[in-house]
Design a protein around this motif. Structure first.
Motif, PDB file in Angstrom:
ATOM      1  N   ARG A   1      -3.721   4.359   0.712  1.00 60.34           N
ATOM      2  CA  ARG A   1      -4.332   3.454  -0.251  1.00 60.34           C
ATOM      3  C   ARG A   1      -5.071   2.343   0.456  1.00 60.34           C
ATOM      4  O   ARG A   1      -4.714   1.938   1.550  1.00 60.34           O
TER       5      ARG A   1
ATOM      6  N   SER B   1      -3.808   1.988  -7.082  1.00 61.96           N
ATOM      7  CA  SER B   1      -4.202   2.530  -5.789  1.00 61.96           C
ATOM      8  C   SER B   1      -5.703   2.770  -5.781  1.00 61.96           C
ATOM      9  O   SER B   1      -6.298   3.145  -6.790  1.00 61.96           O
TER      10      SER B   1
ATOM     11  N   GLU C   1      -2.775   9.906   0.127  1.00 64.46           N
ATOM     12  CA  GLU C   1      -1.908   8.806  -0.280  1.00 64.46           C
ATOM     13  C   GLU C   1      -2.307   7.507   0.381  1.00 64.46           C
ATOM     14  O   GLU C   1      -1.754   6.470   0.082  1.00 64.46           O
TER      15      GLU C   1
ATOM     16  N   GLY D   1       3.122   1.684  -2.059  1.00 67.94           N
ATOM     17  CA  GLY D   1       3.730   1.774  -3.377  1.00 67.94           C
ATOM     18  C   GLY D   1       5.018   0.986  -3.387  1.00 67.94           C
ATOM     19  O   GLY D   1       5.237   0.131  -2.518  1.00 67.94           O
TER      20      GLY D   1
ATOM     21  N   LEU E   1       0.810  -1.210   0.000  1.00 66.80           N
ATOM     22  CA  LEU E   1       0.000   0.000   0.000  1.00 66.80           C
ATOM     23  C   LEU E   1       0.844   1.261   0.000  1.00 66.80           C
ATOM     24  O   LEU E   1       0.354   2.351  -0.224  1.00 66.80           O
TER      25      LEU E   1
ATOM     26  N   LYS F   1       2.468  -0.187 -10.261  1.00 64.94           N
ATOM     27  CA  LYS F   1       1.240   0.558 -10.033  1.00 64.94           C
ATOM     28  C   LYS F   1       0.114   0.014 -10.908  1.00 64.94           C
ATOM     29  O   LYS F   1      -1.045  -0.045 -10.486  1.00 64.94           O
TER      30      LYS F   1
END
Lengths: 144, 1030
Positions: free
Chosen positions: B904, B880, B902, B299, B297, B875
């Motif tokens: 997620r 996300s 941000e 990234g 989560l 990604k």
């Protein structure tokens, strides 16, 4: 008659062996970076179709002259070639050359081996028929 | 060295505890007793004279003195290691000398808890007062444990002090010091060992003694002879023996253990992560807590550790290895079931302030190795008073050209190091001098090939096209007549108005066109001929043909090419073909014409970007071939309508034309002896065994390559990789010798990225150093390639099998000593691998069967994924999912807001609250999901009058209210973060079938969908297979 047939076959098989050998040499050069890929492809692709044609002619030649054994030996390769040609896979693929380089080389080595076997048989038959021809001529001489 | 695997296993069995038990008293022992032992332990050091100064030990003060005078030691301050402010002070007070830093306390339990062998490792880190981390590479133990290299000898008998002393001696600081004595700003205090090691790996190794004055204590370090850098180096890798211990250790025991210092715990945690799967037989409950499953989560989090160990390496955004620990033998490599290789993104966008420095060797020419043509880089070493340099890749000794000569200082590093970015930075760009140029750089030629058949006109595709010089109508399809290029190609700046008029007139010219056929092949051929003629015309007559040149062809295709050469059949999407052996043929180009054309275009350095628009089958598999082998890209806009997709096309076309692009490039990855890159994956054409031809390359494209070991056993300790992006001056029958690349501004440059990676003998270490992003990137490319020759299902299965094999191998490493029970274990570095594997299996190119994705979309996604850089791929695989409504309703400031945004969510339908508004962002599009009971105000504010309409026809645009503006700002912000594609907004309302299904629900990879596994099932399935006996 027989002698002429075998002489022609001998020349054809010689050409086939030479062409296959030439292709192997080019592929080896490509592998070691002595030749660029575009030249490789154009050189190889230039002789592939003639090679197939000549091989087909050889096969047909045996058929029309009733050399069953020789015909049966050469016909599988002819079929294989025809199949490649129909699937349009006979040409050397420039874009994926390096992925298939080893396979292409292997294929050509097998082909070379096959041609050499045929070459040996043809040479033998050529010598045999030459011998027969000469001894016949001798016999004919003696008859007189 | 030779005992790899057996060595590893010996460790647990070793009576490691004994030395420790004896330790406390021995701490006080004078060096004389430990000296020889140390020597033996530092197996790398051949001579290891037990060194004179030993007698001085009892008080370290004299030692320092003697050292300072006797050796070319560096002032300790040079290492701006905060924890070693002044060695003398740390040493002096306790009469015991260096050993003082390991007083007994840390080993209170040594006697009763053999396990705590580990501690010494971490201690320097965790106990700053001890103060001498320099000697003890604290990090290394965690990351490097080439135990096999450790001679077991010292383990059993030596007094404990050996353990401490050994690092001092072992570390090849002497050499490293000499090479890089000055504190690099980027030296990480906590990893001094590594930093040095790497720099010193190539050190010329003139016998340089001494170094850490403080730490060396009384030792005269063994002279390092010039041939020994590697040995010394190897020393550098040595974890101090205690480190080795945690390897084989039972983690549980460790936890129970008598409070081992932090270091050891760290080691343990790094050992593996586990997931308990406590399934009760017969129960439906899978026994996994779905919340406990690892999810990326955050990234793609880059692993800093490695970068810190090798600060001279180029940034991971340019080069990522699938594992930063290269196996030292083929047998070891074969036990690593994941791909071994690298993902390279040579022109990745660098954030401000981190641009790649440009180096211009005006007079001396670019410094390269005579034999292997490696470019000069931070890892080369200078010897012979600066007159020679040793290539780090082939270790050939080269002469330093006169203009490049600089004296070496006392420590063996060049005095001009600060002014030489090529010797301090992993990534540099060399300006190619004039002799590298065949001709002055030319501006690139853009050629637009536009389909004007009836469907193109209807969809409005033509209207939205941007710039185009002139139109050429190909009338005779068989014998193509090419008008003079001068008439056809125009200089954009001079004749902008002409172009604009033409573009304006284009739609009206063809508005009455009823021709449904598309003569794509002949047009392509004509375009090719025009470009070649254009390019050759500017050249002297003798170079007329096949002179490499560069340009880009943009193809706008709306229908299936149906006339002339290269015509294609409507073969697509035949349901019956799926599941048979002929399935993959659908994904291959139908006509060899496209491959041949691609090869021709690459030869003259023309890249092709394909823009396809059709709602019907266009055979992207064939058209995309042009892009694949010319280093281009495929953009696919299914059912293009200019009203909705116009923005996306405009933005992406602009990006395509304006991003930094290197033309006429070739790329080669060189690597050290013993390893070789064997296969390459991406959009390019291989020109020779290791040379990628890239007519155009830009920041949005990455290339992957797989490594293999050529020798059964690697003898080096470090493998270096150097990526050089360059172009060949001329394609002739000789190996390419001159290279350069042309940036859009017209200057020729060579971009070089260099990185080093250690060679290890331990499989566990390889897994620990794995980079799941790079692995997934390689996996995706391999799997997509596999779909070109096999069924989709086979591609998915082989992917799954490799993951299972890898986890099984990893499990076997620990299964012997651990009671793993129902736990699934995996290295922390590969935490997300199963999830990404699942996401990959469910990605557009690989998912399901006939009905799950249209063939064209599958193929275009395949071509796209073959070129995506790691981050973007990750990604795309795990997009996300962000809840927006709370942020929109809250009146907070956008800046803070964005940080919160941000956050997620896991990609599962259960996280979609029907009262919410969610944004799904995979880097290619936004999907905004409106919950069923979302407050009507929100919908009304965002959509205006359309809020009740069917959302497929609604475009999101800014309305005159705060909420709508905020949403647009948020979306804009997300787009700014990821500019390679324009994320078009798709709106979907909960329960709106079938759109919700294919837009969003089928992309929620954690949910079960159709025949595809959900995350929990997938984990269970993998776990079961891992546990099965082979």
């Amino acid at each position: 008659m027989e002698l002429i047939l075998w002489v022609v076959c001998f020349l054809i098989i010689l050409a086939l062996v030479a062409s296959t050998f030439y292709q192997i040499v080019i592929l080896t050069d490509l592998e070691s970076d002595y030749i660029n890929i575009y030249d490789t492809a154009s050189r190889i692709n230039r002789i592939i179709v003639p090679e197939f044609a000549v091989q087909g002619v050889l096969c047909a030649f045996f058929l029309v002259t009733w050399h069953w054994l020789m015909f049966l030996i050469t016909v599988p390769l002819t079929c294989y070639n025809v199949m490649l040609f129909w699937k349009r896979q006979h040409l050397f693929d420039v874009t994926e050359a390096f992925r298939f380089l080893n396979a292409e080389k292997k294929l050509r080595f097998v082909k070379l081996g096959f041609y050499l076997v045929v070459f040996a048989i043809i040479t033998f038959r050529l010598v045999l028929s030459a011998f027969i021809f000469l001894s016949d001529a001798d016999d004919a001489m003696h008859l007189f | 060295m030779g005992t790899e695997n057996p060595g590893r296993q010996q460790f647990p069995a070793r009576p490691a505890a004994t030395p420790f038990a004896a330790a406390p008293p021995q701490n006080m022992m004078p060096f004389s007793s430990s000296g020889p032992v140390v020597g033996s332990e530092a197996s790398g050091f051949r001579p290891t004279p037990p060194a004179a100064p030993q007698p001085t030990v009892p008080s370290s003060m004299p030692v320092l003195g003697s050292e300072a005078s006797g050796f070319r030691s560096l002032p300790p301050a040079r290492f701006n290691d905060p924890s070693v402010p002044s060695p003398p002070t740390s040493n002096v007070p306790p009469p015991v000398g260096p050993f003082q830093r390991f007083p007994t306390p840390p080993f209170p339990s040594t006697a009763q808890a053999p396990l705590s062998r580990a501690p010494p490792m971490g201690q320097p880190l965790s106990q700053p007062p001890m103060g001498q981390p320099l000697a003890q590479p604290p990090a290394p133990p965690v990351s490097f444990r080439p135990q096999p290299q450790m001679p077991p000898v010292p383990m059993g008998s030596p007094p404990q002090s050996v353990n401490y002393a050994s690092p001092n001696v072992n570390f090849p600081y002497p050499a490293s010091d000499s090479t890089f004595p000055a504190p690099r700003p980027n030296f990480q205090p906590s990893f001094p060992g590594y930093v040095q090691m790497q720099s010193n790996a190539d050190s010329p190794a003139p016998p340089i003694q001494s170094t850490f004055p403080a730490q060396q204590g009384g030792y005269a370090p063994p002279p390092v002879s010039s041939s020994s850098p590697f040995l010394a180096h190897q020393g550098g890798y040595f974890p101090p023996p205690p480190v080795a211990a945690p390897m084989g250790m039972q983690s549980q025991m460790q936890h129970l253990g008598s409070g081992p210092p932090i270091g050891s715990i760290q080691g343990l945690i790094e050992d593996f992560s586990s997931l308990s799967i406590g399934s009760v037989p017969g129960s439906i409950d899978p026994g996994i807590d779905p919340k406990a499953l690892p999810r990326p989560l955050e990234g793609d989090v880059e692993r800093k550790l490695f970068a810190e160990m090798y600060p001279l390496n180029c940034d991971p955004r340019y080069l990522r290895l699938t594992t930063s620990a290269i196996p030292n033998s083929q047998s070891l490599a074969s036990r690593w079931h994941l791909p071994l290789g690298a993902v390279v993104c040579p022109l990745a966008e660098a954030p401000d302030g981190e641009e790649v420095p440009v180096v211009n060797f005006a007079s001396s020419g670019i410094i390269r190795c005579r034999r292997c043509r490696t470019y000069v880089n931070p890892f080369v070493t200078f010897t012979d008073a600066g007159r020679k340099w040793r290539c780090n890749i082939c270790s050939l000794l080269n002469d330093v050209p006169g203009e490049y000569f600089a004296h070496l200082d006392a420590t063996g590093r060049r005095i001009d190091l600060d002014q030489r970015p090529e010797l301090t930075k992993g990534s540099v760009e060399f300006v190619a001098p004039t002799e590298y140029m065949m001709r002055p750089p030319m501006p690139p030629v853009y050629f637009f090939l536009i389909d004007v058949s009836v469907s193109a006109v209807r969809s409005g595709m033509i209207e939205s096209s941007l710039t185009q010089p002139q139109m050429m109508v190909v009338s005779d399809l068989d014998d193509i007549f090419v008008p003079l290029p001068d008439d056809l190609l125009v200089n954009l700046s001079e004749s902008k108005s002409v172009v604009e008029t033409f573009l304006d007139s284009l739609p009206s010219m063809f508005q009455d066109n009823l021709n449904v056929e598309s003569a794509f092949g002949p047009a392509l051929k004509a375009a090719y001929m025009v470009m070649v003629c254009m390019l050759t015309e500017t050249l002297p007559i003798d170079k007329l043909y096949l002179e490499p040149t560069w340009g880009e062809m943009l193809i706008f295709q709306n229908t299936l090419p149906s006339l002339g050469v290269g015509r294609l059949k409507l073969r697509g999407d035949d349901l019956r073909v799926y599941g048979t052996d002929k399935e993959h043929i659908l994904r291959l180009p139908e006509d060899p014409f496209y491959k041949q054309m691609a090869a021709e275009l690459t030869k003259v350095q023309i890249a092709v970007n394909v823009y396809a628009f059709s709602d019907k089958y266009t055979d992207i598999a064939s058209l995309g071939t042009l892009a694949k082998y010319t280093g281009g890209q495929v953009y696919y806009y299914p059912s293009f309508q200019s009203a909705t997709h116009g923005d996306k096309l405009r933005k992406e076309l602009t990006r395509d034309l304006t991003r930094e692009t290197a033309w006429e490039a070739v790329m080669r990855i060189r690597c050290g002896k013993g390893v070789r890159f064997t296969s390459y994956h991406g959009n390019f054409m291989l020109r020779s065994t290791d040379l990628m031809a890239l007519p155009a390359v830009d920041c949005d494209k990455a290339y992957a390559a797989q490594l293999s070991l050529e020798e059964t056993l690697l003898t080096t300790q470090t493998v270096y990789f150097q990526v050089a992006l360059l172009t060949c001056s001329k394609v002739v029958d000789v190996p390419v010798t001159i290279n350069r690349y042309t940036a859009s501004c017209g200057e020729r440059r060579i971009r070089v990225h260099t990185a080093a990676a250690p060679v290890v003998a331990d499989l566990g270490e390889m897994y620990r150093q794995a980079d799941s992003g790079a692995i997934v990137s390689l996996f995706s490319r391999l799997a997509i390639e596999k779909t070109l020759s096999h069924k989709l299902e086979e591609a998915r299965n082989s992917l799954q099998l490799r993951i299972v094999k890898a986890l099984k191998e990893y499990r076997n490493l620990y299964a012997v000593q651990h009671r793993l029970g129902g736990r699934m274990i995996y290295p922390e570095s590969l935490m997300f691998l199963p999830l990404y594997g699942l996401a990959l299996c469910r990605s557009t190119p690989l998912r399901g069967g006939y009905a799950d994705a249209p063939l064209d979309e599958r193929c275009s996604a395949g071509y796209t994924m073959m070129a995506l850089p790691v981050k973007k791929l990750l990604k795309l695989l795990y997009p996300s999912l962000i809840r927006l409504d709370e942020h929109l309703l809250k009146g907070s400031d956008l800046v803070d807001n964005f940080k919160n945004l941000e956050k997620r969510l896991p990609l599962a339908a259960e996280n979609l609250d029907s009262r919410g508004l969610y944004l799904y962002d995979d880097g290619f599009r936004f999907i905004i999901w409106f919950g069923r009971v979302l407050s009507p105000d929100v919908a009304m504010n965002l959509l205006g009058a359309d809020f009740a309409a069917e959302l497929s026809k609604v475009n999101l645009y800014e309305h005159d209210n705060e909420m709508s503006r905020k949403l647009m700002r948020i979306l804009e912000k997300f787009r700014e973060n990821d500019q390679s594609y324009y994320q078009l907004c798709h709106l979907v309302r909960q329960g709106e079938q079938p759109r919700e299904g294919f837009l969003l629900l089928s992309n929620l990879v954690e949910d079960q969908m159709g025949g595809a596994n959900g995350y929990v099932d997938w984990i269970l399935q993998i776990h079961r297979q891992v546990q099965q006996n082979p």
